[in-house]
Design a protein around this motif. Structure first.
Motif, PDB file in Angstrom:
ATOM      1  N   TYR A 187       0.845  -1.196   0.000  1.00  0.00           N
ATOM      2  CA  TYR A 187       0.000   0.000   0.000  1.00  0.00           C
ATOM      3  C   TYR A 187       0.883   1.249   0.000  1.00  0.00           C
ATOM      4  O   TYR A 187       2.047   1.207   0.373  1.00  0.00           O
ATOM      5  CB  TYR A 187      -0.954   0.002   1.212  1.00  0.00           C
ATOM      6  N   GLN A 188       0.294   2.353  -0.439  1.00  0.00           N
ATOM      7  CA  GLN A 188       1.047   3.601  -0.549  1.00  0.00           C
ATOM      8  C   GLN A 188       0.376   4.742   0.195  1.00  0.00           C
ATOM      9  O   GLN A 188       0.382   5.875  -0.247  1.00  0.00           O
ATOM     10  CB  GLN A 188       1.255   3.966  -2.006  1.00  0.00           C
ATOM     11  N   GLY A 189      -0.169   4.415   1.335  1.00  0.00           N
ATOM     12  CA  GLY A 189      -0.855   5.426   2.125  1.00  0.00           C
ATOM     13  C   GLY A 189      -2.273   4.989   2.412  1.00  0.00           C
ATOM     14  O   GLY A 189      -2.622   3.821   2.274  1.00  0.00           O
ATOM     15  N   TRP A 190      -3.074   5.961   2.798  1.00  0.00           N
ATOM     16  CA  TRP A 190      -4.437   5.671   3.227  1.00  0.00           C
ATOM     17  C   TRP A 190      -5.415   6.601   2.527  1.00  0.00           C
ATOM     18  O   TRP A 190      -5.089   7.743   2.227  1.00  0.00           O
ATOM     19  CB  TRP A 190      -4.551   5.850   4.730  1.00  0.00           C
ATOM     20  N   GLN A 191      -6.634   6.105   2.300  1.00  0.00           N
ATOM     21  CA  GLN A 191      -7.713   6.914   1.712  1.00  0.00           C
ATOM     22  C   GLN A 191      -8.804   7.084   2.765  1.00  0.00           C
ATOM     23  O   GLN A 191      -9.162   6.132   3.454  1.00  0.00           O
ATOM     24  CB  GLN A 191      -8.330   6.208   0.501  1.00  0.00           C
ATOM     25  N   TYR A 192      -9.321   8.293   2.840  1.00  0.00           N
ATOM     26  CA  TYR A 192     -10.421   8.570   3.759  1.00  0.00           C
ATOM     27  C   TYR A 192     -11.742   8.313   3.041  1.00  0.00           C
ATOM     28  O   TYR A 192     -11.956   8.803   1.929  1.00  0.00           O
ATOM     29  CB  TYR A 192     -10.352  10.021   4.242  1.00  0.00           C
ATOM     30  N   VAL A 193     -12.609   7.542   3.672  1.00  0.00           N
ATOM     31  CA  VAL A 193     -13.943   7.255   3.133  1.00  0.00           C
ATOM     32  C   VAL A 193     -14.943   7.880   4.104  1.00  0.00           C
ATOM     33  O   VAL A 193     -15.106   7.389   5.233  1.00  0.00           O
ATOM     34  CB  VAL A 193     -14.166   5.737   2.988  1.00  0.00           C
TER      35      VAL A 193
ATOM     36  N   PRO B 224       6.722   3.964  -4.018  1.00  0.00           N
ATOM     37  CA  PRO B 224       6.440   4.444  -2.669  1.00  0.00           C
ATOM     38  C   PRO B 224       5.605   3.453  -1.837  1.00  0.00           C
ATOM     39  O   PRO B 224       5.173   3.792  -0.748  1.00  0.00           O
ATOM     40  CB  PRO B 224       5.650   5.720  -2.929  1.00  0.00           C
ATOM     41  N   CYS B 225       5.392   2.266  -2.340  1.00  0.00           N
ATOM     42  CA  CYS B 225       4.576   1.295  -1.626  1.00  0.00           C
ATOM     43  C   CYS B 225       5.346   0.636  -0.493  1.00  0.00           C
ATOM     44  O   CYS B 225       6.575   0.574  -0.522  1.00  0.00           O
ATOM     45  CB  CYS B 225       4.074   0.231  -2.599  1.00  0.00           C
ATOM     46  N   LYS B 226       4.598   0.160   0.505  1.00  0.00           N
ATOM     47  CA  LYS B 226       5.184  -0.568   1.632  1.00  0.00           C
ATOM     48  C   LYS B 226       4.268  -1.726   1.967  1.00  0.00           C
ATOM     49  O   LYS B 226       3.103  -1.745   1.561  1.00  0.00           O
ATOM     50  CB  LYS B 226       5.404   0.372   2.808  1.00  0.00           C
ATOM     51  N   ASP B 227       4.771  -2.687   2.736  1.00  0.00           N
ATOM     52  CA  ASP B 227       4.000  -3.882   3.043  1.00  0.00           C
ATOM     53  C   ASP B 227       3.224  -3.739   4.345  1.00  0.00           C
ATOM     54  O   ASP B 227       3.493  -2.858   5.145  1.00  0.00           O
ATOM     55  CB  ASP B 227       4.920  -5.110   3.115  1.00  0.00           C
ATOM     56  N   ASP B 228       2.275  -4.651   4.543  1.00  0.00           N
ATOM     57  CA  ASP B 228       1.488  -4.672   5.781  1.00  0.00           C
ATOM     58  C   ASP B 228       1.934  -5.779   6.722  1.00  0.00           C
ATOM     59  O   ASP B 228       1.213  -6.152   7.635  1.00  0.00           O
ATOM     60  CB  ASP B 228       0.000  -4.838   5.463  1.00  0.00           C
ATOM     61  N   CYS B 229       3.159  -6.309   6.522  1.00  0.00           N
ATOM     62  CA  CYS B 229       3.628  -7.446   7.324  1.00  0.00           C
ATOM     63  C   CYS B 229       3.888  -7.074   8.780  1.00  0.00           C
ATOM     64  O   CYS B 229       3.765  -7.913   9.662  1.00  0.00           O
ATOM     65  CB  CYS B 229       4.873  -8.056   6.694  1.00  0.00           C
ATOM     66  N   GLY B 230       4.261  -5.856   9.055  1.00  0.00           N
ATOM     67  CA  GLY B 230       4.408  -5.400  10.426  1.00  0.00           C
ATOM     68  C   GLY B 230       5.640  -5.913  11.152  1.00  0.00           C
ATOM     69  O   GLY B 230       5.621  -6.120  12.348  1.00  0.00           O
ATOM     70  N   PHE B 231       6.724  -6.115  10.417  1.00  0.00           N
ATOM     71  CA  PHE B 231       7.985  -6.537  11.061  1.00  0.00           C
ATOM     72  C   PHE B 231       8.723  -5.338  11.586  1.00  0.00           C
ATOM     73  O   PHE B 231       8.653  -4.272  11.108  1.00  0.00           O
ATOM     74  CB  PHE B 231       8.902  -7.285  10.096  1.00  0.00           C
TER      75      PHE B 231
END
Length: 183
Positions: free
Chosen positions: A122-128, A176-183
């Motif tokens: 993912y490359q950030g967050w979207q507001y809904v 600019p993407c990063k993973d959601d693995c949380g290491f």
């Protein structure tokens, strides 16, 4: 020249939609499971799939993470490891009903769960904003793998779940993407 640009643009959009569709589906028709938990008074919704990988390994894959008001995406970014640990604990607990056997007491055994299938770049967050405001990950078309083994058990003395995680991200998400693995 203009037609070539449209062709490449259309091809790119087709590729992105296909990848996002594939990453949003669970393997072999296994159902998606959703739960909400609280991290520092922030409601977080997680959708995941679980199955048996190679007919033996208990596997799960996170499909989406949403953060609801009064919090925003900064809670995840600033506490990624802690939140990911909490998500994995909740998946292990929730999965006792849907995916695998009960989590054992640490004195006797551990439940081993793997996270080998595709995960989120993912490359950030979207507001809904509607109907219930929340933040969701702005996913990239690339897929990554956490290649993670998780061991979890119930510590009857502390009355808490004990979790250990080992893994590595491959392939890494491209900037600019990063993973959601949380290491």
């Amino acid at each position: 020249m203009k037609e070539i640009k449209y062709f490449w643009f259309f091809l790119l959009l087709t590729f992105i939609f296909n990848i996002q569709y594939l990453s949003a589906e669970c393997d072999n028709g296994t159902p998606e499971n959703t739960f909400v938990f609280y991290f520092r008074n922030c409601p977080i919704e997680v959708t995941y799939c679980c199955d048996l990988n190679n007919g033996f390994y208990h596997n799960f894959s996170i499909k989406s993470i949403k953060i609801f008001s009064p919090c925003d995406s900064s809670i995840y970014e600033e506490n990624k490891r802690e939140i990911t640990d909490s998500i994995i604990k909740q998946i292990a607990i929730d999965g006792q009903i849907k995916c695998w056997e009960p989590i054992p007491d640490c004195k006797f055994a551990e439940l081993c769960i793997v996270r080998w299938k595709s995960e989120i770049c993912y490359q950030g967050w979207q507001y809904v904003p509607e109907p219930n405001p929340y933040w969701k990950m702005d996913t990239c078309s690339q897929i990554t793998y956490c290649n993670e083994t998780i061991r979890i058990c119930w510590d009857s003395e502390t009355r808490e779940y004990r979790i250990t995680r080992q893994g590595y991200v491959y392939p890494e998400c491209t900037y600019p993407c990063k993973d959601d693995c949380g290491f």
